[in-house]
Design a protein around this motif. Structure first.
Motif, short mmCIF file in Angstrom:
data_model
loop_
_atom_site.label_atom_id
_atom_site.label_comp_id
_atom_site.label_asym_id
_atom_site.label_seq_id
_atom_site.Cartn_x
_atom_site.Cartn_y
_atom_site.Cartn_z
N ASP A 1 3.18 1.12 3.17
CA ASP A 1 3.07 2.30 4.03
C ASP A 1 2.00 2.09 5.10
N GLU A 2 2.32 2.46 6.32
CA GLU A 2 1.30 2.46 7.36
C GLU A 2 0.36 3.63 7.11
N ASP A 3 -0.94 3.40 7.23
CA ASP A 3 -1.93 4.42 6.90
C ASP A 3 -3.01 4.41 7.99
N LYS A 4 -2.72 5.09 9.09
CA LYS A 4 -3.64 5.10 10.23
C LYS A 4 -4.98 5.72 9.87
N LYS A 5 -4.98 6.75 9.04
CA LYS A 5 -6.24 7.41 8.63
C LYS A 5 -7.14 6.42 7.90
N LEU A 6 -6.59 5.68 6.95
CA LEU A 6 -7.37 4.67 6.22
C LEU A 6 -7.92 3.64 7.20
N VAL B 1 -5.86 -14.40 1.56
CA VAL B 1 -6.05 -14.03 0.16
C VAL B 1 -5.18 -12.80 -0.09
N ILE B 2 -4.27 -12.92 -1.05
CA ILE B 2 -3.35 -11.82 -1.33
C ILE B 2 -3.80 -11.08 -2.57
N VAL B 3 -3.90 -9.76 -2.45
CA VAL B 3 -4.14 -8.90 -3.60
C VAL B 3 -2.94 -7.97 -3.75
N GLY B 4 -2.55 -7.76 -4.99
CA GLY B 4 -1.31 -7.07 -5.28
C GLY B 4 -1.35 -5.58 -5.11
N GLY B 5 -0.17 -5.04 -5.23
CA GLY B 5 0.05 -3.60 -5.22
C GLY B 5 0.77 -3.22 -6.50
N ALA B 6 1.77 -2.38 -6.37
CA ALA B 6 2.49 -1.87 -7.53
C ALA B 6 3.14 -3.00 -8.34
N ARG B 7 3.85 -3.87 -7.66
CA ARG B 7 4.50 -4.99 -8.32
C ARG B 7 4.56 -6.14 -7.34
N ALA C 1 -4.69 5.21 -1.47
CA ALA C 1 -5.67 5.28 -0.37
C ALA C 1 -7.07 4.86 -0.81
N ARG C 2 -7.51 5.37 -1.94
CA ARG C 2 -8.88 5.06 -2.38
C ARG C 2 -9.05 3.58 -2.74
N ILE C 3 -8.12 3.05 -3.53
CA ILE C 3 -8.26 1.66 -3.97
C ILE C 3 -8.10 0.70 -2.78
N THR C 4 -7.19 1.01 -1.86
CA THR C 4 -7.01 0.15 -0.70
C THR C 4 -8.23 0.22 0.22
N THR C 5 -8.83 1.39 0.35
CA THR C 5 -10.08 1.50 1.10
C THR C 5 -11.14 0.60 0.47
N HIS C 6 -11.22 0.60 -0.84
CA HIS C 6 -12.20 -0.24 -1.53
C HIS C 6 -11.89 -1.72 -1.36
N VAL C 7 -10.60 -2.09 -1.31
CA VAL C 7 -10.24 -3.47 -1.01
C VAL C 7 -10.79 -3.84 0.38
N CYS C 8 -10.59 -2.96 1.35
CA CYS C 8 -11.07 -3.23 2.71
C CYS C 8 -12.59 -3.34 2.76
N LEU C 9 -13.29 -2.40 2.15
CA LEU C 9 -14.75 -2.42 2.18
C LEU C 9 -15.30 -3.65 1.47
N THR C 10 -14.69 -4.03 0.37
CA THR C 10 -15.11 -5.22 -0.37
C THR C 10 -14.85 -6.47 0.45
N ALA C 11 -13.68 -6.56 1.05
CA ALA C 11 -13.37 -7.71 1.90
C ALA C 11 -14.41 -7.86 3.00
N ARG C 12 -14.74 -6.76 3.66
CA ARG C 12 -15.72 -6.78 4.74
C ARG C 12 -17.09 -7.21 4.24
N ALA C 13 -17.57 -6.54 3.19
CA ALA C 13 -18.92 -6.80 2.68
C ALA C 13 -19.08 -8.22 2.14
N PHE C 14 -17.99 -8.80 1.63
CA PHE C 14 -18.06 -10.12 1.01
C PHE C 14 -17.58 -11.23 1.93
N HIS D 1 0.85 -1.20 0.00
CA HIS D 1 0.00 0.00 0.00
C HIS D 1 0.88 1.24 0.00
N ARG D 2 0.56 2.18 -0.87
CA ARG D 2 1.25 3.47 -0.93
C ARG D 2 0.25 4.54 -0.49
N ARG D 3 0.50 5.12 0.67
CA ARG D 3 -0.46 6.02 1.31
C ARG D 3 -0.93 7.14 0.38
#
Length: 180
Positions: free
Chosen positions: A39-44, A107-113, A16-29, A10-12
């Motif tokens: 990067d640590e992202d306390k706000k997210l 379940v691993i989802v990728g980032g930059a590389r 931020a937006r796409i990782t938030t969507h990963v989190c919300l999708t993981a939760r909802a599903f 994760h790159r803060r």
């Protein structure tokens, strides 16, 4: 079986937006937790926690800087690893095998590389189509198939808000009072 999702690298400032969507999708599903690496992202993490507080459930977001060590620990503790990628075995061909194992899943989802080591560490490299698309859509499709659609009926207890499905308009219950 518990389902955790590891979001690689994760790159803060950029993700931020796409990782938030990963989190919300993981939760909802139906996943239990997302672990962020990079990067640590306390706000997210606080924002996702706020969603859980308002909408219910027992979903968590944790942080681990080093994903390689985390994957090794996961496997050493008896868990299995599914890496979502367009280069793996097709999801429809391996989801039954994955479902048949009672072990906890990462379940691993990728980032930059995605490092080559992740492909080698995975018990399954799973392709959700062989075309480029979003880690969010891959995660949603995979979890939907893993849970055989049952996640659509999950009840998220303890929330302050709940949508009442309706063909027209918006119906939301907030603190046990219906708002239209």
């Amino acid at each position: 079986m518990k389902i955790n999702v590891l979001r690689l690298d994760h790159r803060r400032k950029r993700d931020a937006r796409i990782t938030t969507h990963v989190c919300l999708t993981a939760r909802a599903f139906g996943a239990d937790k997302v672990i962020l690496s990079g990067d640590e992202d306390k706000k997210l993490m606080e924002n996702v926690g706020d969603v859980v507080g308002r909408w219910g459930g027992d979903f968590k977001v944790d942080y681990r800087k080093n994903s390689e060590n985390f994957i090794e620990e996961w496997k050493n503790n008896g868990g299995e690893v599914i890496h979502l990628t367009m280069y793996g075995s097709q999801v429809q061909e391996v989801v039954g095998e994955i479902q048949n194992s009672p072990k906890d899943k990462l379940v691993i989802v990728g980032g930059a590389r995605v490092p080559t080591k992740v492909y080698k560490q995975a018990d399954w490299n799973v392709s959700v189509t062989t075309q480029p698309h979003s880690e969010v859509s891959s995660l949603a499709v995979f979890l939907h198939m893993l849970f055989e659609g049952k996640e659509l009926d999950f009840d998220f207890e303890g929330g302050k808000m709940k949508v009442v499905p309706t063909a027209e308009g918006k119906r939301v219950i907030i603190n046990d009072k219906e708002n239209i």
